[in-house]
Motif scaffolding. Structure first.
Motif, mmCIF file in Angstrom:
data_model
loop_
_atom_site.group_PDB
_atom_site.id
_atom_site.type_symbol
_atom_site.label_atom_id
_atom_site.label_comp_id
_atom_site.label_asym_id
_atom_site.label_seq_id
_atom_site.Cartn_x
_atom_site.Cartn_y
_atom_site.Cartn_z
ATOM 1 N N GLU A 62 25.643 -16.951 -5.934
ATOM 2 C CA GLU A 62 24.966 -15.730 -6.395
ATOM 3 C C GLU A 62 23.627 -16.103 -7.031
ATOM 4 O OE1 GLU A 62 24.568 -11.769 -6.469
ATOM 5 O OE2 GLU A 62 26.277 -12.825 -5.611
ATOM 6 N N SER A 107 20.394 -16.187 -9.363
ATOM 7 C CA SER A 107 20.153 -15.817 -10.764
ATOM 8 C C SER A 107 18.652 -15.779 -11.018
ATOM 9 C CB SER A 107 20.824 -16.817 -11.710
ATOM 10 O OG SER A 107 20.245 -18.091 -11.557
ATOM 11 N N GLY A 108 18.265 -15.029 -12.011
ATOM 12 C CA GLY A 108 16.866 -14.987 -12.407
ATOM 13 C C GLY A 108 15.975 -14.115 -11.549
#
Length: 128
Positions: free
Chosen positions: A109, A111-112
């Motif tokens: 998944e 992120s950021g």
């Protein structure tokens, strides 16, 4: 400029679609396409290669400059947009539609990444 709400965005000006059967589509934003100028050549990652979130995975060459292409996610490239290879101007004319760059089977998944509103604020310098 209107960034589609359903996409996520990186601070390197790439966009990522929601995964369908684990595969997401990657492209560059309209903001990036405008900043680059007329794109005349694209070098995309090879199908089957692994890209890493934040890592460079290709190049975009325009009449103004050459820019690295960064992957917003880690995963395996499943498809490249042959239409863009043949006609790089699609990156400028349809960055969110026919000008997509590659598809990737997402390994983890991401992120950021930013929402459309967060990216708009970031790209216009209105980020708080």
């Amino acid at each position: 400029m209107s960034n589609p709400q359903q996409l996520r965005y990186s601070k390197e000006h790439e966009w990522l679609s929601a995964a369908e059967d684990g595969v997401s589509t990657v492209g560059i934003t309209e903001h990036a396409a405008n900043a680059l100028g007329d794109v005349v050549f694209v070098q995309l990652p090879e199908v089957g290669s692994t890209v890493t979130a934040g890592g460079d995975c290709g190049e975009l060459e325009s009449t103004k400059s050459v820019s690295e292409l960064y992957s917003p996610v880690t995963g395996e490239v499943t498809e490249i947009n042959e239409d863009v290879v043949e006609d790089p101007s699609l990156v400028n004319s349809a960055p969110f539609e026919g000008g997509w760059l590659f598809r990737v089977r997402v390994a983890e998944e991401p992120s950021g990444l930013l929402s459309a509103d967060e990216y708009t604020a970031f790209s216009t310098g209105e980020e708080s």
